[in-house]
Design a protein around this motif. Structure first.
Motif, PDB file in Angstrom:
ATOM      1  N   PRO A 124      62.199 -22.496 -23.951  1.00 24.57           N
ATOM      2  CA  PRO A 124      62.466 -23.539 -22.953  1.00 24.57           C
ATOM      3  C   PRO A 124      63.458 -23.177 -21.854  1.00 24.57           C
ATOM      4  CG  PRO A 124      63.583 -24.046 -24.996  1.00 24.57           C
ATOM      5  CD  PRO A 124      62.717 -22.851 -25.263  1.00 24.57           C
ATOM      6  N   ASP A 125      64.206 -22.114 -21.962  1.00 22.99           N
ATOM      7  CA  ASP A 125      65.179 -21.768 -20.911  1.00 22.99           C
ATOM      8  C   ASP A 125      64.561 -20.991 -19.755  1.00 22.99           C
ATOM      9  OD1 ASP A 125      67.251 -22.996 -22.235  1.00 22.99           O
ATOM     10  OD2 ASP A 125      67.930 -21.159 -23.221  1.00 22.99           O
ATOM     11  N   HIS A 126      63.257 -20.737 -19.822  1.00 20.98           N
ATOM     12  CA  HIS A 126      62.617 -19.845 -18.859  1.00 20.98           C
ATOM     13  C   HIS A 126      61.663 -20.612 -17.947  1.00 20.98           C
ATOM     14  CE1 HIS A 126      64.462 -16.780 -21.272  1.00 20.98           C
ATOM     15  NE2 HIS A 126      63.989 -17.399 -22.328  1.00 20.98           N
ATOM     16  N   GLU A 127      61.428 -20.050 -16.746  1.00 22.91           N
ATOM     17  CA  GLU A 127      60.591 -20.697 -15.738  1.00 22.91           C
ATOM     18  C   GLU A 127      59.524 -19.733 -15.251  1.00 22.91           C
ATOM     19  OE1 GLU A 127      62.870 -22.407 -12.508  1.00 22.91           O
ATOM     20  OE2 GLU A 127      64.624 -22.478 -13.794  1.00 22.91           O
ATOM     21  N   ARG A 168      67.984 -15.515 -18.757  1.00 21.86           N
ATOM     22  CA  ARG A 168      67.070 -16.587 -18.375  1.00 21.86           C
ATOM     23  C   ARG A 168      66.055 -15.934 -17.445  1.00 21.86           C
ATOM     24  NH1 ARG A 168      68.035 -19.576 -13.651  1.00 21.86           N
ATOM     25  NH2 ARG A 168      66.388 -21.067 -13.356  1.00 21.86           N
ATOM     26  N   VAL A 169      64.785 -16.014 -17.758  1.00 24.96           N
ATOM     27  CA  VAL A 169      63.737 -15.316 -17.006  1.00 24.96           C
ATOM     28  C   VAL A 169      63.013 -16.277 -16.082  1.00 24.96           C
ATOM     29  CG1 VAL A 169      61.546 -14.063 -17.200  1.00 24.96           C
ATOM     30  CG2 VAL A 169      63.430 -13.549 -18.775  1.00 24.96           C
ATOM     31  N   ILE A 170      62.859 -15.854 -14.834  1.00 24.89           N
ATOM     32  CA  ILE A 170      61.972 -16.523 -13.888  1.00 24.89           C
ATOM     33  C   ILE A 170      60.806 -15.553 -13.697  1.00 24.89           C
ATOM     34  CG2 ILE A 170      61.673 -17.475 -11.581  1.00 24.89           C
ATOM     35  CD1 ILE A 170      64.792 -17.800 -11.547  1.00 24.89           C
ATOM     36  N   ALA A 171      59.673 -15.884 -14.292  1.00 30.02           N
ATOM     37  CA  ALA A 171      58.501 -15.017 -14.274  1.00 30.02           C
ATOM     38  C   ALA A 171      57.646 -15.354 -13.060  1.00 30.02           C
ATOM     39  CB  ALA A 171      57.700 -15.205 -15.563  1.00 30.02           C
ATOM     40  N   VAL A 172      57.300 -14.332 -12.274  1.00 34.20           N
ATOM     41  CA  VAL A 172      56.497 -14.532 -11.068  1.00 34.20           C
ATOM     42  C   VAL A 172      55.258 -13.642 -11.142  1.00 34.20           C
ATOM     43  CG1 VAL A 172      56.449 -14.437  -8.538  1.00 34.20           C
ATOM     44  CG2 VAL A 172      58.593 -14.952  -9.726  1.00 34.20           C
ATOM     45  N   ARG A 208      59.528 -25.794 -14.059  1.00 33.46           N
ATOM     46  CA  ARG A 208      60.721 -25.786 -14.906  1.00 33.46           C
ATOM     47  C   ARG A 208      60.367 -26.179 -16.330  1.00 33.46           C
ATOM     48  NH1 ARG A 208      65.060 -24.785 -12.033  1.00 33.46           N
ATOM     49  NH2 ARG A 208      64.966 -25.169  -9.838  1.00 33.46           N
ATOM     50  N   ARG A 209      61.039 -25.547 -17.258  1.00 32.18           N
ATOM     51  CA  ARG A 209      60.867 -25.832 -18.674  1.00 32.18           C
ATOM     52  C   ARG A 209      61.901 -26.894 -19.080  1.00 32.18           C
ATOM     53  NH1 ARG A 209      56.672 -24.359 -20.985  1.00 32.18           N
ATOM     54  NH2 ARG A 209      57.808 -23.982 -22.862  1.00 32.18           N
ATOM     55  N   ALA A 210      61.821 -27.364 -20.285  1.00 33.17           N
ATOM     56  CA  ALA A 210      62.690 -28.443 -20.757  1.00 33.17           C
ATOM     57  C   ALA A 210      64.148 -28.018 -20.885  1.00 33.17           C
ATOM     58  CB  ALA A 210      62.186 -28.957 -22.101  1.00 33.17           C
TER      59      ALA A 210
END
Length: 100
Positions: free
Chosen positions: A63-66, A43-47, A8-10
């Motif tokens: 910071p909104d991305h994981e 909001r991106v969740i990069a896998v 997780r980002r800030a």
């Protein structure tokens, strides 16, 4: 062994912000999908499998991305991402697993 939980980002997701789970996000078209989606407010969740390249991408996106380092083509990779199997995220896949 690396921690299988998503990194997780800030930042925090904004209310009503859409989330996109992008597989293959460490390079090529998956990386570009992630960039374009982030630029349009997702909001991106990069896998992907490469944690270092994923970190670089999420640093670039903000910071909104994981990110989650996992190979979702394997049972172990899918087990590492149980929270994302239940998420209400749009999914953009840049790769298709080979038939087995």
């Amino acid at each position: 062994m690396a921690d299988p939980r998503p990194q997780r980002r800030a930042g925090r997701p904004r209310p009503q912000q859409r989330t996109a789970l992008v597989t293959g996000a460490s390079a090529g078209i998956g990386r570009e999908f992630a960039r374009q989606l982030a630029a349009t407010g997702y909001r991106v969740i990069a896998v992907a499998r490469d944690p270092d390249r994923l970190r670089l991408l999420t640093d670039e996106l903000g910071p909104d991305h994981e990110h989650l380092a996992a190979d979702l083509a394997t049972a172990l990779g899918r087990q590492q991402s149980p929270t994302y199997s239940r998420t209400n995220a749009s999914t953009c896949s840049s790769t298709t697993p080979a038939p087995r």
